[in-house]
Structure formats: structure tokens, C-alpha cells
Enzyme design. Structure first.
Site, PDB file in Angstrom:
ATOM      1  N   LYS A 178      10.095  30.594  57.946  1.00 14.55           N
ATOM      2  CA  LYS A 178       9.784  29.322  57.222  1.00 14.55           C
ATOM      3  C   LYS A 178      10.773  28.856  56.446  1.00 14.55           C
ATOM      4  O   LYS A 178      11.408  29.260  55.339  1.00 14.55           O
ATOM      5  CB  LYS A 178       8.442  29.442  56.324  1.00 14.55           C
ATOM      6  CG  LYS A 178       7.954  28.179  55.902  1.00 14.55           C
ATOM      7  CD  LYS A 178       7.335  28.120  54.723  1.00 14.55           C
ATOM      8  CE  LYS A 178       8.271  28.032  53.441  1.00 14.55           C
ATOM      9  NZ  LYS A 178       9.036  26.908  53.116  1.00 14.55           N
ATOM     10  N   GLY A 230      14.203  33.693  47.211  1.00 21.08           N
ATOM     11  CA  GLY A 230      14.064  32.300  46.292  1.00 21.08           C
ATOM     12  C   GLY A 230      13.992  32.751  44.933  1.00 21.08           C
ATOM     13  O   GLY A 230      14.527  33.804  44.476  1.00 21.08           O
ATOM     14  N   GLU A 252      14.492  38.778  47.398  1.00 20.70           N
ATOM     15  CA  GLU A 252      15.708  38.709  46.684  1.00 20.70           C
ATOM     16  C   GLU A 252      15.615  37.417  45.887  1.00 20.70           C
ATOM     17  O   GLU A 252      15.330  36.342  46.211  1.00 20.70           O
ATOM     18  CB  GLU A 252      16.717  38.237  47.914  1.00 20.70           C
ATOM     19  CG  GLU A 252      16.970  39.453  49.036  1.00 20.70           C
ATOM     20  CD  GLU A 252      17.678  40.509  48.289  1.00 20.70           C
ATOM     21  OE1 GLU A 252      18.410  40.390  47.260  1.00 20.70           O
ATOM     22  OE2 GLU A 252      17.980  41.465  48.999  1.00 20.70           O
ATOM     23  N   CYS A 288      22.830  32.570  44.081  1.00 22.27           N
ATOM     24  CA  CYS A 288      22.136  33.512  43.129  1.00 22.27           C
ATOM     25  C   CYS A 288      22.971  34.349  42.307  1.00 22.27           C
ATOM     26  O   CYS A 288      22.876  35.021  41.347  1.00 22.27           O
ATOM     27  CB  CYS A 288      21.139  34.179  44.033  1.00 22.27           C
ATOM     28  SG  CYS A 288      21.644  34.967  45.514  1.00 22.27           S
ATOM     29  N   GLU A 387      18.151  31.004  34.571  1.00 25.97           N
ATOM     30  CA  GLU A 387      19.026  30.627  35.823  1.00 25.97           C
ATOM     31  C   GLU A 387      18.942  29.121  35.781  1.00 25.97           C
ATOM     32  O   GLU A 387      18.282  28.350  35.825  1.00 25.97           O
ATOM     33  CB  GLU A 387      18.476  31.269  37.025  1.00 25.97           C
ATOM     34  CG  GLU A 387      19.320  31.016  38.274  1.00 25.97           C
ATOM     35  CD  GLU A 387      18.654  31.691  39.420  1.00 25.97           C
ATOM     36  OE1 GLU A 387      17.383  31.291  39.763  1.00 25.97           O
ATOM     37  OE2 GLU A 387      19.470  32.335  40.182  1.00 25.97           O
TER      38      GLU A 387
END
Ligand code: NAD
Length: 480
Positions: A178, A230, A252, A288, A387
Site C-alpha cells: 500500500k 511512516g 520503521e 527520517c 520531528e
């Protein structure tokens, strides 16, 4: 010309979707619509999982193939993707704003390398091991875990999907992938490559959709394993579902890593500028693992601020498809607005804005944010703890190496990081003490052969390397 798909790739064919819902995609550099694909709804996801289930359970199917046979099919997919690499890079950069100079390598060619790496590994790694047990001979077998739900984000859509499908395929699993709604045009091109390859029908299925589609897939009765990249918030909710279902999961997630500049570091940008850029601002900050907290020794604080400010203000901001561009736009208007809210928060909390903070094109088209540097940042402040996922760096001061390590570890995350020093031994000693899944010395370059993943809120499990293959295998022990 709009890129338009009318069908979904399910069971090795292009099939009509069950509803008329569509996902429209825009060009991040211009805001113009560039294409659309059908949105998969629950019946389509059921069909995709069922195709993957049948392809897995088939007695003479993919999961029963010898690893060497599967390796050939992986290589054929790699060849098909290689043929489409330029188109792939173009689609990704248009959608998410990644500079084309990066996406040619990372979104065009990197998945090809990942597939070839796992094809080689599948051939080399034994799937059965004979052991002398305490009570007699024992065989330990590595079996494919089954049907995998692979959910990818938009920032490196092809590479991060490849980190999942390549080891999963090498292990003998089948997949439902997906993609993120922001990046579905590249996923359709990927499906074209799968159809043209020797991967059998039903082994790889693609269901474009949003959060609800992802959640439905994660909880689907016939899925055996979930692999997710994500945000930490989404990862937490996926982890909860998988915990309840006792379903293996790899997560992750986000990061807020430290780039620790030691007091003996070389700060000459001609020598280290490229590596510093890659470790702190790569892909417009939409990465990330970036070291977005720069830790600077008090003794050289002004010098570090000067070097980082010079680096950030020298970067060429522009259209993602321009080969000269170093910083492209944010993926969407809403993401640009989010990054700007963090910049406002930084000012409000008393950090000193050194460069950037605005929109390089004013109110012109595209979702651009100037590379931005804050100095005198308190490590406990919002911009140092959360973040931001944009080109925004925070410089925090420290007294000595112990203090630097303490500040680096004063974070809910632990994904990437770097240490900058002229003394490799000292760099290693510091790196060893940082609570993070990956860290580089005088650069940050993930390696296909080495595990990648996070400590703390940055995730569970690892991708890449032999560990990434093991994540798609389960062990069966036979007492002979
Ligand atoms: P996101 O969590 O919003 O979405 C990621 C994917 O998950 C998308 O496909 C989305 O549709 C889907 N999704 C969202 N909620 C879901 C749910 N509850 N159940 C199932 N699927 C769901 O993240 P994003 O904004 O697309 O990506 C940015 C985030 O990804 C950042 O936090 C970044 O740090 C992280 N990231 C981590 C890594 C890593 O390797 N650790 C790599 C890249 C990005």
C-alpha cells in the site's frame, strides 16, 4: 499530459476497481495536478489479499520455489525497474519534491540494487541447517512467513517499498503493497514492471489508498506479517493492532537524530560540505534519519553556527525536476504549513533564527520552505524534540563529550546520527554510546548489507542486510 490509470494491479492483472473513487496527485513544485489512479477500497483490498494468499498457499507456487529460482525472478524485476528508472525518478520527484539528482539514484536505481542484493543473498543463505542437538540430530528450517502487508510513506516511496518487497520476495513471501496517496504514480509504474517481470501472478499486488486502507489491510484476517515505514503515531497504532492479533510487525518510524560536532572536527565546507548536507538536509529535510539537531562544542560554537549557516544559505532551492536543485519543495501545502508552524514555534520559544525561515518564492507556486537554521536552541524545546521533516536545523551547545552524548540521548527517538571528528577512535567511542540504531562517523550513508532501524520511538525490528531477510522468515525445528 496527465498520467491516468483506470485499473488496479491485483492478482497479476489490471482489474477494474470496485468503486469510482480516485486519488489525484499534484506536482509539489507547481501545485498543478499531474495524474490520478483508482483508490482501492475494501473489496479491492480483499481481492489483493486473497490473490497473495492463493499465490502463497499454492502447493507448487512461489513459496515452494528453490531460492535460486526465486533469485532469477527477482533479477528479472530488477531489470524491468532499471528500464523504467528515469521515468520512476521523474514521477517521484514531481510528486514529493525530491531533487531529481537524488531520485535518479535513490528512487530510480536503488530499488534495482536492493533486488539484486537480495537475489544474491537468497542464493547464498542456507534455508536449512543441520545441528547436533543434545538429544540427537535437529534440522532448523527458515520458512517464509506468509502474506505480507507492506505500507510505505511518500518520502522515499520506491526505495522504502523495496526494503520490504525485495527481502520478502527473496524469502518466498507474497505481498500486498500500500503506497501513500501522495505518491501513487510511481507505484503504478512499479506494478507495470512487476507485470513485465517473471514474478508470478498474485505474488505482488498494489492497493493505492490512504490511512483507512492501510488500517484495513493491517487488520486483515489473511495477512501474516506487517512491514511499515511512516510516522511514530501511525506505527504505534499499527503495533497495537498487530500485538492484539499476535502478528509479526516491523516498524520503521520517525527520528530526531543528533549530528555531534566534536571540538576537533574539520569544519571546512569544501571538504565536508557534501557529507554534512547528506547527513542533515537530504531530500529537503524530508528524511527520517537526518541529524537535525546539530550539537556544537561551546569552545567552537560560533564557528559551527557559521559553517552550518553558510551551508544552508548556499543551497540551491528550486523545482525538483531541475538537475541543479539541491532543495526542492515540501510534498504538499499542508506539510509546508506544518513545517512553517515549527519555524514559528522556534521563534516563539526563543531560539535565534540565523538563516531562512521564509518562503523562497514568496507566495509563488509550489510548497517551498527556505533552508532554515536556528542557533541557541534548548534541547528540551519543541523544535529540538519533535520531528519537523523539513529543511530546518537546530544548533544546541554542549560542554564536553559526556555532555554531548547526554544531550544526543535526551530524545524519544533513536534512528540515525553522526559524529564529526578528526580522530576516528574518539568518533567510535562517542558513536558507541549514542542510543541509536544507526550512526556514521564524518558521514551518514546507509548500507544495503547492514541492518537499518531504530531504538526507542524510532521503531521495532530492522530492514536491510541478512537481518532484513530474517524478518520475513519463521523458524521451524524438526527433531530427527
Ligand atoms: P504516515 O505515518 O502518515 O504514513 C505512512 C504510511 O502509512 C502511508 O502509506 C499512510 O497512508 C499509512 N498509514 C497512516 N496511518 C495508518 C494506519 N493507522 N494504519 C495503516 N496505515 C497507515 O507517514 P508519512 O507522513 O507518509 O511519512 C513520514 C513519516 O515517515 C515521518 O515520521 C518519517 O520519519 C517516517 N519515516 C521513517 C523511516 C524509517 O525508516 N524509520 C523512513 C522514512 C520515513
Amino acid at each position: 499530459m496527465l498520467i491516468t490509470y483506470d485499473r488496479l494491479s491485483i492478482g497479476g492483472e489490471w482489474v477494474a476497481p470496485s468503486t469510482e473513487a480516485r486519488i489525484k496527485v499534484t506536482n509539489a513544485s507547481t501545485g498543478a495536478q499531474i495524474g490520478s489512479v483508482p483508490e482501492a477500497s475494501e473489496p479491492d483490498i480483499d481481492a489483493a489479499v486473497s490473490a497473495a494468499r492463493m499465490a502463497f498457499d499454492n502447493n507448487s507456487g512461489w513459496s515452494t520455489w528453490a531460492p535460486t529460482q526465486r533469485a532469477l525472478a527477482l533479477r528479472s524485476l530488477a531489470d524491468q525497474l532499471e528500464q523504467r528508472a528515469e521515468n520512476m525518478a521523474h514521477r517521484v520527484s514531481s510528486q514529493n519534491g525530491m531533487p531529481i539528482s537524488i531520485s535518479r539514484h535513490l528512487e530510480g536505481m536503488h530499488p534495482v540494487s536492493v533486488l539484486r542484493y537480495y537475489a544474491d543473498l537468497a542464493e547464498r543463505m542456507p534455508v536449512e541447517e543441520d545441528r547436533d542437538g543434545i538429544n540427537g540430530p535437529v534440522v532448523v528450517r527458515r520458512q517464509p512467513v506468509g502474506v505480507v502487508a507492506a505500507i510505505a510513506p511518500w518520502n522515499f516511496p520506491q526505495t522504502l517499498a523495496a526494503f520490504k518487497y525485495a527481502p520478502a520476495l527473496a524469502a518466498g513471501c507474497t505481498l500486498v503493497i500500500k503506497p501513500s496517496p501522495e505518491t501513487v504514480l510511481d507505484s503504478a509504474l512499479f506494478a507495470e514492471a512487476v507485470h513485465a517481470s517473471d514474478i508470478p501472478a498474485g505474488v505482488v499486488n498494489v492497493v493505492p489508498g490512504g490511512r483507512e486502507a492501510g488500517a484495513y489491510l493491517v487488520g486483515h484476517r489473511d495477512v501474516d506479517k506487517v512491514a511499515f515505514t511512516g510516522s511514530t503515531a501511525a506505527g504505534r497504532s499499527i503495533g497495537e493492532v498487530c500485538g492484539r492479533l499476535l502478528r509479526p510487525v516491523t516498524l520503521e518510524l520517525g527520528g530526531k537524530s543528533a549530528a555531534i560536532v566534536l571540538d576537533d572536527a574539520d569544519l571546512n565546507l569544501e571538504r565536508i560540505g557534501q557529507e554534512l548536507f547528506a547527513a542533515t538536509l537530504f531530500n529537503n529535510g524530508q528524511t527520517c534519519f537526518l541529524g537535525t539537531r546539530i550539537l556544537a562544542p561551546r569552545s567552537r560554537y560560533a564557528e559551527v553556527v557559521d559553517a552550518i549557516a553558510t551551508l544552508a544559505s548556499s543551497l540551491r532551492v528550486g523545482d525538483a525536476l531541475d538537475p541543479e536543485t539541491q532543495i526542492g519543495p515540501m510534498v504538499s501545502r499542508s506539510h509546508r504549513d506544518r513545517v512553517e508552524r515549527y519555524i514559528a514555534k522556534g521563534k516563539e520559544e526563543g531560539a535565534r533564527l540565523v538563516v531562512g525561515g521564509g518562503r523562497p518564492r514568496g507566495d509563488g507556486p509550489g510548497w517551498f520552505v527556505e533552508p532554515t537554521v536556528f542557533a541557541d536552541v534548548d534541547n528540551r524545546s519543541t523544535i529540538a524534540q519533535e520531528e519537523i521533516f523539513g529543511p530546518v536545523l537546530s544548533i544546541v551547545s554542549y560542554t564536553d563529550d559526556d555532555d554531548a552524548i547526554w544531550i544526543a540521548n535526551d530524545s524519544d527517538y533513536g534512528l540515525g546520527g553522526s559524529v564529526w571528528t578528526n580522530d576516528p577512535k574518539r568518533g567510535r567511542a562517542v558513536a558507541n554510546r549514542v542510543q541509536t540504531g544507526t550512526i556514521g562517523i564524518n558521514h551518514y550513508r546507509p548500507d544495503l548489507a547492514a541492518p537499518f532501524g531504530g531504538f526507542k520511538n524510532s521503531g521495532v525490528g530492522r530492514e536491510l542486510g541478512p537481518e532484513g531477510l530474517a524478518a520475513y522468515q519463521q523458524l521451524q525445528t524438526i527433531f530427527c
